[in-house]
Design a protein around this motif. Structure first.
Motif, PDB file in Angstrom:
ATOM      1  N   ASN A   5      35.188  31.515  47.361  1.00 25.95           N
ATOM      2  CA  ASN A   5      35.234  30.226  46.663  1.00 25.95           C
ATOM      3  C   ASN A   5      36.306  29.313  47.243  1.00 25.95           C
ATOM      4  O   ASN A   5      36.083  28.110  47.424  1.00 25.95           O
ATOM      5  N   LEU A   6      37.478  29.865  47.543  1.00 26.34           N
ATOM      6  CA  LEU A   6      38.539  29.070  48.141  1.00 26.34           C
ATOM      7  C   LEU A   6      38.136  28.581  49.526  1.00 26.34           C
ATOM      8  O   LEU A   6      38.397  27.427  49.887  1.00 26.34           O
ATOM      9  N   ALA A   7      37.467  29.425  50.289  1.00 24.44           N
ATOM     10  CA  ALA A   7      36.997  29.019  51.616  1.00 24.44           C
ATOM     11  C   ALA A   7      36.037  27.839  51.522  1.00 24.44           C
ATOM     12  O   ALA A   7      36.133  26.882  52.299  1.00 24.44           O
ATOM     13  N   PRO A  17      42.340  18.568  50.882  1.00 17.67           N
ATOM     14  CA  PRO A  17      41.960  18.096  52.225  1.00 17.67           C
ATOM     15  C   PRO A  17      41.182  19.182  52.986  1.00 17.67           C
ATOM     16  O   PRO A  17      41.506  20.372  52.886  1.00 17.67           O
ATOM     17  N   GLU A  18      40.166  18.763  53.712  1.00 21.08           N
ATOM     18  CA  GLU A  18      39.364  19.694  54.502  1.00 21.08           C
ATOM     19  C   GLU A  18      40.247  20.428  55.505  1.00 21.08           C
ATOM     20  O   GLU A  18      41.069  19.812  56.184  1.00 21.08           O
ATOM     21  N   ASP A  19      40.081  21.731  55.581  1.00 16.74           N
ATOM     22  CA  ASP A  19      40.863  22.555  56.501  1.00 16.74           C
ATOM     23  C   ASP A  19      39.992  23.732  56.931  1.00 16.74           C
ATOM     24  O   ASP A  19      40.021  24.802  56.326  1.00 16.74           O
ATOM     25  N   ASN A  20      39.203  23.517  57.967  1.00 16.61           N
ATOM     26  CA  ASN A  20      38.251  24.536  58.398  1.00 16.61           C
ATOM     27  C   ASN A  20      38.921  25.788  58.951  1.00 16.61           C
ATOM     28  O   ASN A  20      38.373  26.883  58.822  1.00 16.61           O
ATOM     29  N   LEU A  44      28.235  30.699  61.061  1.00 18.50           N
ATOM     30  CA  LEU A  44      27.975  29.305  61.453  1.00 18.50           C
ATOM     31  C   LEU A  44      29.202  28.668  62.084  1.00 18.50           C
ATOM     32  O   LEU A  44      29.098  27.930  63.069  1.00 18.50           O
ATOM     33  N   MET A  45      30.366  28.958  61.526  1.00 17.54           N
ATOM     34  CA  MET A  45      31.602  28.408  62.085  1.00 17.54           C
ATOM     35  C   MET A  45      31.837  28.960  63.490  1.00 17.54           C
ATOM     36  O   MET A  45      32.216  28.214  64.407  1.00 17.54           O
TER      37      MET A  45
END
Length: 99
Positions: A5-7, A17-20, A44-45
């Motif tokens: 969920n955190l991911a 803020p987005e942090d891939n 996918l990443m």
């Protein structure tokens, strides 16, 4: 489930803020705990290089793992990364290596 969920929150950037890169780390934790959705998202990443170093071989391996758990999308991605055109051949390859 919390790591997954955190991911997702970090990857989507809706609440924070987005942090891939951080999302990928949490997906890895969830993968270690057997979360199939995390396997697919991390695959996918890895395939695209989003938040991680692009690694088609690692993506294929993680899609194979998720496919072995019955995920249909992962089966298709595994087949695609295995050569793409012959789904049945790719699935036979998958099942022979999982044992």
């Amino acid at each position: 489930m919390a790591a997954f969920n955190l991911a997702v929150i970090l990857e989507e950037g809706k609440l924070v803020p987005e942090d891939n890169a951080r999302a990928a780390r949490f997906y890895r934790l969830a993968v270690e705990r057997g979360n199939v959705d995390a396997m697919v998202n991390l695959g996918l990443m890895l395939e695209t290089g989003e938040g991680v170093t692009k690694d088609s071989s690692a993506a294929r391996a993680i899609f194979r793992k998720a496919a072995a758990e019955g995920d249909a999308f992962a089966e298709r991605k595994f087949a695609e990364l295995s050569g793409g055109s012959n789904f049945e051949t790719a699935m036979l390859d998958k099942t022979s290596r999982i044992k």
